[in-house]
Scaffold this motif. Structure first.
Motif, PDB file in Angstrom:
ATOM      1  N   GLY A 127      -6.713   9.491  16.031  1.00 20.71           N
ATOM      2  CA  GLY A 127      -5.603  10.409  16.245  1.00 20.71           C
ATOM      3  C   GLY A 127      -4.426  10.184  15.318  1.00 20.71           C
ATOM      4  O   GLY A 127      -4.331   9.170  14.632  1.00 20.71           O
ATOM      5  N   GLU A 128      -3.557  11.183  15.283  1.00 25.23           N
ATOM      6  CA  GLU A 128      -2.312  11.102  14.515  1.00 25.23           C
ATOM      7  C   GLU A 128      -1.179  10.926  15.544  1.00 25.23           C
ATOM      8  O   GLU A 128      -0.829  11.873  16.254  1.00 25.23           O
ATOM      9  CB  GLU A 128      -2.138  12.386  13.689  1.00 25.23           C
ATOM     10  N   SER A 166      -5.437   3.077   0.838  1.00 35.18           N
ATOM     11  CA  SER A 166      -6.872   2.787   0.897  1.00 35.18           C
ATOM     12  C   SER A 166      -7.465   2.982  -0.485  1.00 35.18           C
ATOM     13  O   SER A 166      -7.298   4.042  -1.101  1.00 35.18           O
ATOM     14  CB  SER A 166      -7.571   3.710   1.895  1.00 35.18           C
ATOM     15  N   SER A 168       0.678   6.525   5.553  1.00 36.95           N
ATOM     16  CA  SER A 168      -0.581   6.533   4.814  1.00 36.95           C
ATOM     17  C   SER A 168      -0.368   7.327   3.533  1.00 36.95           C
ATOM     18  O   SER A 168      -0.306   8.550   3.551  1.00 36.95           O
ATOM     19  CB  SER A 168      -1.673   7.185   5.666  1.00 36.95           C
ATOM     20  N   CYS A 201     -10.786   0.327  10.011  1.00 32.05           N
ATOM     21  CA  CYS A 201      -9.962   1.518   9.776  1.00 32.05           C
ATOM     22  C   CYS A 201     -10.807   2.723   9.387  1.00 32.05           C
ATOM     23  O   CYS A 201     -11.625   2.645   8.473  1.00 32.05           O
ATOM     24  CB  CYS A 201      -8.987   1.254   8.644  1.00 32.05           C
ATOM     25  N   GLY A 202     -10.585   3.828  10.064  1.00 32.13           N
ATOM     26  CA  GLY A 202     -11.232   5.075   9.692  1.00 32.13           C
ATOM     27  C   GLY A 202     -12.636   5.241  10.243  1.00 32.13           C
ATOM     28  O   GLY A 202     -13.271   6.268  10.039  1.00 32.13           O
ATOM     29  N   PHE A 234     -11.634  10.906   4.160  1.00 33.40           N
ATOM     30  CA  PHE A 234     -12.351   9.624   4.216  1.00 33.40           C
ATOM     31  C   PHE A 234     -12.495   9.100   5.633  1.00 33.40           C
ATOM     32  O   PHE A 234     -13.041   8.024   5.847  1.00 33.40           O
ATOM     33  CB  PHE A 234     -11.586   8.595   3.362  1.00 33.40           C
ATOM     34  N   CYS A 235     -11.985   9.835   6.636  1.00 36.01           N
ATOM     35  CA  CYS A 235     -11.841   9.282   7.988  1.00 36.01           C
ATOM     36  C   CYS A 235     -12.828   9.895   8.975  1.00 36.01           C
ATOM     37  O   CYS A 235     -13.036  11.109   8.985  1.00 36.01           O
ATOM     38  CB  CYS A 235     -10.408   9.535   8.458  1.00 36.01           C
ATOM     39  N   HIS A 281      -1.895   6.499   0.023  1.00 42.11           N
ATOM     40  CA  HIS A 281      -3.238   6.572  -0.584  1.00 42.11           C
ATOM     41  C   HIS A 281      -3.323   7.139  -1.999  1.00 42.11           C
ATOM     42  O   HIS A 281      -4.393   7.110  -2.609  1.00 42.11           O
ATOM     43  CB  HIS A 281      -4.225   7.347   0.312  1.00 42.11           C
ATOM     44  N   VAL A 318     -11.483   1.115   0.989  1.00 42.59           N
ATOM     45  CA  VAL A 318     -11.895   2.155   1.940  1.00 42.59           C
ATOM     46  C   VAL A 318     -13.178   1.722   2.669  1.00 42.59           C
ATOM     47  O   VAL A 318     -14.064   1.101   2.082  1.00 42.59           O
ATOM     48  CB  VAL A 318     -12.069   3.516   1.213  1.00 42.59           C
ATOM     49  N   ASN A 319     -13.230   1.986   3.968  1.00 44.82           N
ATOM     50  CA  ASN A 319     -14.407   1.617   4.749  1.00 44.82           C
ATOM     51  C   ASN A 319     -15.429   2.745   4.706  1.00 44.82           C
ATOM     52  O   ASN A 319     -15.052   3.918   4.765  1.00 44.82           O
ATOM     53  CB  ASN A 319     -14.011   1.335   6.198  1.00 44.82           C
ATOM     54  N   MET A 379      -3.178   2.734  15.224  1.00 43.54           N
ATOM     55  CA  MET A 379      -3.948   3.127  14.036  1.00 43.54           C
ATOM     56  C   MET A 379      -5.371   3.468  14.421  1.00 43.54           C
ATOM     57  O   MET A 379      -6.282   3.448  13.591  1.00 43.54           O
ATOM     58  CB  MET A 379      -3.993   1.966  13.029  1.00 43.54           C
ATOM     59  N   GLY A 380      -5.584   3.749  15.692  1.00 39.18           N
ATOM     60  CA  GLY A 380      -6.920   4.133  16.133  1.00 39.18           C
ATOM     61  C   GLY A 380      -7.136   5.617  15.901  1.00 39.18           C
ATOM     62  O   GLY A 380      -6.611   6.193  14.943  1.00 39.18           O
ATOM     63  N   SER A 409       1.236   4.133  12.586  1.00 39.40           N
ATOM     64  CA  SER A 409       0.851   4.666  11.281  1.00 39.40           C
ATOM     65  C   SER A 409       0.768   6.188  11.330  1.00 39.40           C
ATOM     66  O   SER A 409       0.242   6.758  12.284  1.00 39.40           O
ATOM     67  CB  SER A 409      -0.510   4.079  10.893  1.00 39.40           C
ATOM     68  N   THR A 410       1.298   6.835  10.299  1.00 36.29           N
ATOM     69  CA  THR A 410       1.244   8.302  10.246  1.00 36.29           C
ATOM     70  C   THR A 410       0.750   8.782   8.884  1.00 36.29           C
ATOM     71  O   THR A 410       0.993   8.128   7.866  1.00 36.29           O
ATOM     72  CB  THR A 410       2.635   8.933  10.520  1.00 36.29           C
ATOM     73  N   CYS A 411       0.077   9.945   8.903  1.00 36.24           N
ATOM     74  CA  CYS A 411      -0.355  10.526   7.635  1.00 36.24           C
ATOM     75  C   CYS A 411       0.818  11.222   6.946  1.00 36.24           C
ATOM     76  O   CYS A 411       0.704  11.648   5.801  1.00 36.24           O
ATOM     77  CB  CYS A 411      -1.517  11.492   7.865  1.00 36.24           C
TER      78      CYS A 411
HETATM   79  N1  SAH Z   1      -3.307   9.148  11.746  1.00 35.96           N
HETATM   80  C1  SAH Z   1      -2.671   7.918  11.364  1.00 35.96           C
HETATM   81  C2  SAH Z   1      -3.324   6.674  11.912  1.00 35.96           C
HETATM   82  C3  SAH Z   1      -4.811   6.611  11.810  1.00 35.96           C
HETATM   83  S1  SAH Z   1      -5.736   5.538  10.860  1.00 35.96           S
HETATM   84  C4  SAH Z   1      -2.574   7.849   9.856  1.00 35.96           C
HETATM   85  O1  SAH Z   1      -3.114   8.703   9.198  1.00 35.96           O
HETATM   86  O2  SAH Z   1      -1.917   6.947   9.361  1.00 35.96           O
HETATM   87  C5  SAH Z   1      -4.929   4.178  10.233  1.00 35.96           C
HETATM   88  C6  SAH Z   1      -5.121   4.017   8.725  1.00 35.96           C
HETATM   89  O3  SAH Z   1      -6.498   3.964   8.327  1.00 35.96           O
HETATM   90  C7  SAH Z   1      -4.505   5.143   7.933  1.00 35.96           C
HETATM   91  O4  SAH Z   1      -3.793   4.609   6.860  1.00 35.96           O
HETATM   92  C8  SAH Z   1      -5.723   5.906   7.445  1.00 35.96           C
HETATM   93  O5  SAH Z   1      -5.450   6.691   6.315  1.00 35.96           O
HETATM   94  C9  SAH Z   1      -6.667   4.775   7.181  1.00 35.96           C
HETATM   95  N2  SAH Z   1      -8.083   5.158   7.057  1.00 35.96           N
HETATM   96  C10 SAH Z   1      -8.711   6.224   7.586  1.00 35.96           C
HETATM   97  N3  SAH Z   1     -10.011   6.228   7.244  1.00 35.96           N
HETATM   98  C11 SAH Z   1     -10.208   5.134   6.486  1.00 35.96           C
HETATM   99  C12 SAH Z   1     -11.338   4.568   5.855  1.00 35.96           C
HETATM  100  N4  SAH Z   1     -12.531   5.139   5.931  1.00 35.96           N
HETATM  101  N5  SAH Z   1     -11.170   3.419   5.166  1.00 35.96           N
HETATM  102  C13 SAH Z   1      -9.961   2.812   5.094  1.00 35.96           C
HETATM  103  N6  SAH Z   1      -8.864   3.289   5.678  1.00 35.96           N
HETATM  104  C14 SAH Z   1      -8.983   4.444   6.363  1.00 35.96           C
END
Ligand code: SAH
Length: 340
Positions: free
Chosen positions: A157-158, A256, A212, A331-332, A116-117, A214, A287-288, A154-155, A189-191
């Protein structure tokens, strides 16, 4: 060459001594780099020219150049910064009632592949240096004239895929002799990179760790996040429990909400059961939209119902206020941009 802005005060003192200077010159340099936030060594007025010349020969200095700034109706500002090697990275400024927050990127692109990112669409280009993460905050403070006091990593990258640089960044930005931002106001934030969560716990930082999640089961999570093929939810939550035990910092879980997928009553009950008995907090984010992805946000009613079900079952949950969606700053939505 080593980046001067990524070094601690102690390391800069050693660097000064190695170049035949008194150690206090290193302390002065630290202040120029992190309190006065200089872009170039020329600006460090009280340092001898010979010292600055020697530094230039042996070290680099990370500085970000503002390329584009987008303003949202809600006050959110999205920055595209150029890095010294021509790569680019996005950062976001959000004015909240309780203070100003910056969303920091930790890598150019990402290799985690979450479905979704947008940040992962073109894979990973490279890790960011500690100094390049600091610079995102410094340049945003300079551009807005505001004091930033909260950070979310939360930008793009992981962050745990760039762990040593992340730890160094956190220590530098919270250094009382530098920006002195409280670790309590930093969320990473981490996956869910399990070994790295354990490694981060060892550092005993005062930050908040957000996972994260989800999805409440492995089957569904695997359709959303490739990392779920590597680590089960059980293993991941065990690492989070150990993190809490070691640091005393309550975990956050990010969830999300995707329309018709993970947002049902049944899923909410499964999530409540999964997290039962844990001292934690759940952040719900509809979710965005990312054009290439096609996931749709849950309806408001479904989001509210999901939150109520968690609360009724003893799990704290808040719905994340959506900021900057009109400028693709939510986010994302941050992505690697190729400018060449
Ligand atoms: N890599 C890290 C941080 C990045 S993003 C991680 O995975 O946590 C920060 C958050 O935004 C994470 O929870 C990620 O899953 C979420 N995210 C990514 N894409 C998104 C989207 N399209 N809509 C809503 N949340 C999203």
């Amino acid at each position: 060459m080593t980046d001067l802005r990524s070094l601690t005060e102690a390391e800069l003192k050693t660097a000064a001594a190695d170049l035949g200077q008194p150690a206090y010159r290193g302390a002065q340099l630290f202040e120029w780099l992190h309190k006065k936030k200089i872009r170039d060594l020329d600006e460090a007025l009280n340092l001898p020219h010979a010292f600055k010349d020697a530094l230039r020969q042996h070290y680099s200095l990370s500085t970000l150049q503002l390329h584009t700034l987008q303003l949202s109706k809600d006050g959110t500002r999205k920055y595209l910064f150029l890095l010294p090697d021509g790569q680019a990275v996005e950062s976001v400024f959000m004015p909240y009632d309780y203070g100003h927050t910056v969303c920091v990127s930790s890598q150019v692109g990402c290799r985690m592949g979450c479905r979704f990112c947008a940040s992962t669409l073109n894979g990973l280009s490279r890790n960011l240096l500690p100094g390049e993460m600091l610079e995102q905050v410094y340049r945003i403070e300079e551009e807005t004239g505001e004091r930033v006091d909260h950070l979310v990593v939360m930008g793009m990258g992981e962050p745990l895929d760039n762990l040593e640089n992340l730890i160094r960044f956190i220590r530098l930005i919270s250094d009382p002799k530098g920006k002195n931002l409280s670790q309590r106001n930093i969320t990473v934030s981490t996956c869910g990179l399990v070994p790295q969560i354990a490694r981060l716990a060892e550092e005993k930082l005062g930050i908040t760790l957000a996972l994260s999640l989800h999805a409440p089961n492995d089957e569904l999570r695997r359709t959303m996040m490739p990392i779920a093929n590597r680590y089960t939810i059980a293993e991941t939550l065990a690492a989070c429990d150990a993190y809490f035990k070691k640091t005393g910092r309550r975990m956050s879980y990010e969830y999300s909400l995707v329309r018709g997928s993970n947002d049902s009553e049944e899923m909410a009950l499964a999530l409540a059961k999964l997290l039962k008995g844990r001292n934690c907090h759940v952040n719900l984010i509809p979710v965005n939209p990312v054009t290439e992805r096609g996931f749709e946000a849950s309806f408001d009613a479904a989001v509210l119902r999901f939150q109520k079900t968690l609360e009724k079952n003893g799990i704290n949950a808040t719905i994340r206020k959506k900021m900057g969606a009109d400028i693709d700053g939510a986010c994302g939505q941050l992505r690697r941009r190729l400018l060449q």
